[in-house]
Write a protein that holds these residues in place. Sequence first.
Motif, PDB file in Angstrom:
ATOM      1  N   VAL A  60      -9.144  51.296 103.753  1.00  9.89           N
ATOM      2  CA  VAL A  60      -8.277  50.186 103.364  1.00  9.89           C
ATOM      3  C   VAL A  60      -9.155  48.940 103.242  1.00  9.89           C
ATOM      4  N   ILE A  61      -8.788  48.048 102.318  1.00 11.28           N
ATOM      5  CA  ILE A  61      -9.627  46.884 102.018  1.00 11.28           C
ATOM      6  C   ILE A  61      -8.815  45.617 102.233  1.00 11.28           C
ATOM      7  N   PHE A  98     -14.429  38.068 109.146  1.00 14.22           N
ATOM      8  CA  PHE A  98     -13.257  38.975 109.146  1.00 14.22           C
ATOM      9  C   PHE A  98     -13.176  39.644 110.509  1.00 14.22           C
ATOM     10  N   GLN A  99     -11.946  39.986 110.895  1.00 11.88           N
ATOM     11  CA  GLN A  99     -11.755  40.706 112.154  1.00 11.88           C
ATOM     12  C   GLN A  99     -10.575  41.671 111.990  1.00 11.88           C
ATOM     13  N   SER A 159     -18.116  44.184 105.839  1.00 12.52           N
ATOM     14  CA  SER A 159     -17.547  42.916 105.335  1.00 12.52           C
ATOM     15  C   SER A 159     -18.538  42.194 104.435  1.00 12.52           C
ATOM     16  N   THR A 160     -17.948  41.397 103.483  1.00 13.78           N
ATOM     17  CA  THR A 160     -18.705  40.469 102.643  1.00 13.78           C
ATOM     18  C   THR A 160     -18.019  39.116 102.741  1.00 13.78           C
ATOM     19  N   GLU A 161     -18.404  38.115 101.854  1.00 10.20           N
ATOM     20  CA  GLU A 161     -17.765  36.810 101.903  1.00 10.20           C
ATOM     21  C   GLU A 161     -16.300  36.867 101.465  1.00 10.20           C
ATOM     22  N   TYR A 162     -15.949  37.897 100.692  1.00 11.43           N
ATOM     23  CA  TYR A 162     -14.598  37.909 100.135  1.00 11.43           C
ATOM     24  C   TYR A 162     -13.745  39.113 100.577  1.00 11.43           C
ATOM     25  N   SER A 163     -14.331  40.130 101.216  1.00 11.66           N
ATOM     26  CA  SER A 163     -13.548  41.308 101.594  1.00 11.66           C
ATOM     27  C   SER A 163     -14.140  41.989 102.799  1.00 11.66           C
ATOM     28  N   SER A 164     -13.269  42.824 103.402  1.00  6.08           N
ATOM     29  CA  SER A 164     -13.702  43.632 104.548  1.00  6.08           C
ATOM     30  C   SER A 164     -13.070  45.014 104.385  1.00  6.08           C
TER      31      SER A 164
END
Length: 571
Positions: free
Chosen positions: A38-39, A50-51, A72-77
């Motif tokens: 899941v994203i 992100f957590q 994780s990246t700057e826009y998604s996890s």
Amino acid sequence: MFWLSLTVGFLFMGLGRAVKLTVSPQSVNIILNREKVVICKVQGSEAESFQWYNPDGVPIEEPGDGHFTVTSTEYSSKLQIRDAQQTDSGEYRCEAEVDSGNVEQAAVVITVIAPVSVSNVDPVRNFDEGTDGVLSCTVTGIPEPTLTWTRESQDVLQTAPGHYEKLRNGSLVIRNITMSDAGIYQCVGTILERKEKESRNTTVIVNYSPKLLQVSPEEVSTWPGRSVTISCSVHSVPPVTITWIHNGQGLPSISRTVSGRDPSSVSSTLEVKVHEPTDWGEYRCLAENRLGQVNGSTWVRPGDFPSIPQDVHVEPNSTSLRVSMARPLSDGHLTLLGYTVQWRLDTETEWSSTNTSSEGVSLGDLRPSSLYHVRVAAENGKGLGEFAPAVTVSTLSQREPDPPSVSNRSRVEGNSYRIYFGHPDNGSNPILKYNIRYREEAAADWLCVSVNVTDAHVLTDLKWATPYILELEAENQSAASPSQQIHFRTPENPHSPLPVNAAMGEGAPLGTGAITGIILGIFLVLFVVVDAACYYTNRCGILLCIAVHVLGKQGPGSKRLDQEMGVTAIR
């Protein structure tokens, strides 16, 4: 001053964009022991961090523990669940800290499922009659499926709840099992929420002691030197051993047959040939398996002679006798083979004899007007029975036959005459032929013809429109019968030309077509006369129309008009 304005502009642009956090998909089913990803995505800003939190609210630290993996990246996890277990089901929460310092949240519901699985089912189970049979079955799935036992698409617990019982582990108990419980049972697992169903079959075989179906025949008769065949049919599971016993000794059977449709049905055949008195008596069929035995008997007895035939009747003719009889009251318990018929003249002592398999026979070449004695005996495999009391009868005297009759089917066919013969009394002597003579009533000479005995004869090439006389007689070996006279007339020749007086209408009646033609001719003549009168008097009618429009003549009115125009022109 420029850089200050640019910084404030970018700040206001950032404040104007909405920050949104989403998890895709929002709910997901994971098959047990499988993996799923899941994203969590942030839109409108970058995320500082992100957590992820599991259903118990415990953080899932990046990069994870192997069962859970977080990237994780700057826009998604991305959250990956490996080897999913039922305990992994629940709501997972994703939190993202954005540039503004705010914390955004989104959640996903994960459900771990497992398809219905049916196991621990034996393909075939054997039970002895009278015992309790247990059929095992294990049904698994997430959520837990319901387990149902069916037979012929019917829930067995509903059809016979006292006879069938389902245990807590899903096994089916069949109480006091009987032959009727044999068959195919289905263990069915169902998850109604997903309309999911799975099943496995088990075949129940019920073992029982032998059941005697038939020993045939129950009693059979024969005679020394002749073989008879007896058979024994048994139904059992497991298969039986069949033994034939006579006078305490076992006998070998000549065949053993297993029914193709029902392997539990077995038959055995024994051939018995009588050579001596000890071969008569009881023959016992003993069938046994590990659960019990059954036996049946048939008796082989010596056959007897048949009794006398019943209702012996003799019908006399001049040179023959027709003898008929009915079956004897007893055939001696043996197959009736036929009859022996004997006859002799009253003045003789020696009997003549003939055999017949039917219940009637003709005796020929006898003397006319003679007294005969006739007797009949029935015969079976043992031999000839007693003769019935002799019948005394006299053959008839011979004479000429009666005059032949002519059937009402006899008829004229053009210039032929078809005669259908009746069947007169033949005078106790068969009719040999029919004698026919015929002539025109105005003629003196007869034409003669003789025909063999038949049903009909045709006289051909007769004269048209002529009356005839015909005389018919039947002839046997003694003499010819008195004649039978017949009168008939042939019709007019349909193909000859009409006579002059008929052509002129003299003496011949007019037909419907002729009358109709005459009437139409009269009307046509009247019509022409009236139309002509109309033409000459009033200048009208069909004749005038034809003259003007077909022949191009001018009508009277046109001629007067032309004349008037000419006068005017002169003036």
